[in-house]
Scaffold this active site. Structure first.
Site, short mmCIF file in Angstrom:
data_model
loop_
_atom_site.label_atom_id
_atom_site.label_comp_id
_atom_site.label_asym_id
_atom_site.label_seq_id
_atom_site.Cartn_x
_atom_site.Cartn_y
_atom_site.Cartn_z
N ARG A 199 2.47 8.17 9.18
CA ARG A 199 2.31 9.58 8.77
C ARG A 199 1.21 10.27 9.59
O ARG A 199 1.37 11.40 10.04
CB ARG A 199 1.95 9.59 7.28
CG ARG A 199 2.08 10.92 6.58
CD ARG A 199 1.93 10.71 5.07
NE ARG A 199 3.18 10.27 4.46
CZ ARG A 199 4.01 11.06 3.80
NH1 ARG A 199 3.74 12.34 3.67
NH2 ARG A 199 5.11 10.58 3.27
N GLU A 222 -0.22 -8.94 -1.35
CA GLU A 222 -0.81 -8.42 -0.11
C GLU A 222 -2.03 -7.54 -0.45
O GLU A 222 -2.16 -6.40 0.01
CB GLU A 222 0.22 -7.63 0.72
CG GLU A 222 -0.12 -7.52 2.20
CD GLU A 222 0.81 -6.56 2.93
OE1 GLU A 222 0.78 -5.35 2.70
OE2 GLU A 222 1.61 -7.05 3.76
N GLU A 282 -2.25 4.98 2.97
CA GLU A 282 -2.15 3.58 2.56
C GLU A 282 -3.49 2.93 2.22
O GLU A 282 -3.58 2.13 1.29
CB GLU A 282 -1.42 2.77 3.63
CG GLU A 282 0.08 3.08 3.75
CD GLU A 282 0.39 4.31 4.61
OE1 GLU A 282 -0.56 4.92 5.15
OE2 GLU A 282 1.57 4.67 4.73
N HIS A 328 13.10 5.38 12.88
CA HIS A 328 12.91 5.54 11.43
C HIS A 328 13.74 6.73 10.94
O HIS A 328 13.97 7.69 11.67
CB HIS A 328 11.42 5.77 11.19
CG HIS A 328 10.97 5.63 9.77
ND1 HIS A 328 11.23 6.57 8.81
CD2 HIS A 328 10.28 4.64 9.14
CE1 HIS A 328 10.72 6.18 7.65
NE2 HIS A 328 10.13 5.01 7.83
N HIS A 364 6.29 5.27 13.03
CA HIS A 364 6.56 6.08 11.84
C HIS A 364 5.31 6.57 11.12
O HIS A 364 5.40 7.42 10.24
CB HIS A 364 7.41 5.30 10.82
CG HIS A 364 6.66 4.22 10.11
ND1 HIS A 364 5.86 4.48 9.03
CD2 HIS A 364 6.56 2.90 10.34
CE1 HIS A 364 5.32 3.33 8.61
NE2 HIS A 364 5.71 2.37 9.40
N ASP A 383 0.80 -1.23 0.00
CA ASP A 383 0.00 0.00 0.00
C ASP A 383 0.82 1.27 0.00
O ASP A 383 0.33 2.34 0.33
CB ASP A 383 -0.92 -0.01 1.23
CG ASP A 383 -0.14 -0.15 2.54
OD1 ASP A 383 1.09 0.00 2.52
OD2 ASP A 383 -0.78 -0.39 3.59
#
Ligand code: UD1
Ligand code: UDP
Length: 381
Positions: free
Chosen positions: A211, A118, A132, A242, A209, A96
């Site tokens: 967003r 996936e 995503e 990250h 991490h 994604d």
């Protein structure tokens, strides 16, 4: 021989694509040409190096603090040129990320069949995970073959009118990568980690991490870690952080000076899976870690309000706790100090795969390209 082009750009795609690349390279009927966008750089190269993958093409699109639109446009532009010069018979995209959706669009516009690995995960909220959930849905609209990791993800696709014959349940290739890698029990390159591994103290492994968590929510995560570290001096909190500067800016100022919080650079996949295997509890907002930790029997607290990976929540090893600072502190405390609660979550379950998803993926691609029979769907054992 027909040419199949896996295209990927970030760390998790690389980890999940690596077993597929190995299986494609073992195929007698398919030629594998790996292309990376370079949406990630250090974190992508780390994975390719570990699995011995040298991409044939590298768009090298990364920019510091890149925007979603720059990832999308640079990927489409780069692939547009590449497909004119070296047209594959099928492309394979994973998951994604914006790389995966951009690559799917670029291939679709060239009339090249898209294999979506996936496929079918849905949180049901277009803005979480962002972007995503939207990316994955867009790819589902234009893929020719949908490789769903579980029967739930297949049902999501069926509910959106994807035809049964275009879906194969394969399991998730992350379990192939995990089982192969964790068995190697690699040494840590950082002596501090080797010391931690041998000191007998409990480890809380943390990654963050997402967003949509950046900014205020992530600052709260940092403050929660500082509180936990203060009240549990015998606990060691390990945070492989990250590379995203927005993550570092939010978390690091909150945890400065805490002696039992160890902040380290992103670990190689071998080292990370070893750390996972010796951790007591995992606190994360990562998709991949949500899939891996249950296989190793590690309780996982997920710092999100929803998930497109409900299987391990149902199995009881993953708990959704959101990003509220007080809730994070409370939930970690409960796992550390309530033995029954810990035991109820520390069960090894494998809803996501059996380590043979890549072989099924290649068999499904061969069938798509008219070179083999349809395979049976994966059913967890
Ligand atoms: C991306 C994916 C996300 C995935 C995550 C895995 C999108 C929109 N997001 O998010 O779905 O869960 O990867 O980690 O596709 N950076 C480096 N070096 C690296 C990697 C990142 O410097 O090796 C820095 C750069 O400044 C970059 C920033 O991190 O601009 C953000 O990277 P980006 O790929 O845009 O977002 P992620 O949060 O990593
Ligand atoms: N991972 C790693 N090194 C680290 C942290 C994570 O190799 O320091 C691996 C982890 O095992 C998992 C993947 O990276 O397979 C998850 O990546 P990330 O959390 O960045 O992305 P997501 O899965 O959320 O898309």
């Amino acid at each position: 021989m027909l040419t199949v082009m896996p295209i990927y750009g970030t760390r998790p795609e690389a980890i999940k694509m690596a077993p597929i690349v190995a299986a494609l390279e073992g195929s007698n009927s398919l030629n594998c040409v790996v292309t990376v966008t370079g949406q990630h750089r250090a974190m992508l190269d780390q994975v390719n190096d570990l699995f011995g993958i040298t991409p044939a093409h590298d768009l090298n699109i990364i920019q510091q603090r890149q925007t979603l639109n720059s990832i999308m446009t640079k990927t489409i532009d780069g692939l547009d040129q590449l497909f004119r010069d070296a047209r594959p018979d099928a492309v394979v995209v994973q998951g994604d990320t914006t790389t995966s959706t951009a690559a799917a669009i670029a291939a679709f516009y060239h009339g090249i069949p898209v294999v979506h690995v996936e496929a079918g995960l849905r949180s049901g909220d277009l803005f979480s995970p962002f972007p995503e959930e939207g990316n994955r849905k867009m790819t589902s609209q234009i893929a020719s073959l949908h490789l769903a990791p579980t029967s739930i993800s297949k049902a999501n696709l069926r509910a959106e009118n994807v035809t049964d014959e275009d879906i194969v349940v394969t399991g998730n290739t992350v379990i192939d990568a995990l089982l192969e890698t964790v068995a190697k029990n690699v040494p840590f390159t950082d002596p501090v980690l080797e010391q931690i591994a041998n000191c007998g103290k409990r480890i809380l492994l943390v990654t963050t991490h997402r967003r949509e968590n950046q900014g205020q929510a992530m600052r709260g995560v940092g403050r929660a870690l500082a509180k936990i570290a203060g009240s549990e001096p015998d606990l060691i909190i390990v945070l492989p952080i990250h590379k995203n500067p927005a993550v570092r800016e939010a978390v690091l100022p909150q945890i400065e000076g805490q002696p039992n919080i160890i902040v380290i650079e992103p670990l190689s996949y071998g080292e990370f899976t070893r750390l996972l295997s010796i951790s007591h509890v995992v606190l994360t907002d990562s998709g991949g870690v949500q899939e891996e930790a249950p296989s190793l029997g590690k309780p996982v607290l997920v710092m999100r309000d929803n998930t497109e990976r409900p299987e391990a929540v149902t199995a009881g090893t993953v708990r959704l706790i959101g990003t509220d600072e007080g809730r994070i502190v409370h939930e970690v405390d409960r796992l550390l100090n309530n033995k029954e609660h810990f035991a109820s979550m520390a069960n090894a379950v494998n809803p996501y795969g059996d380590g043979r998803a890549a072989a099924r993926t290649v068999a499904a691609i061969e069938c798509l390209l008219g070179m083999g029979e349809r395979i049976d769907d994966f059913i967890p054992g």
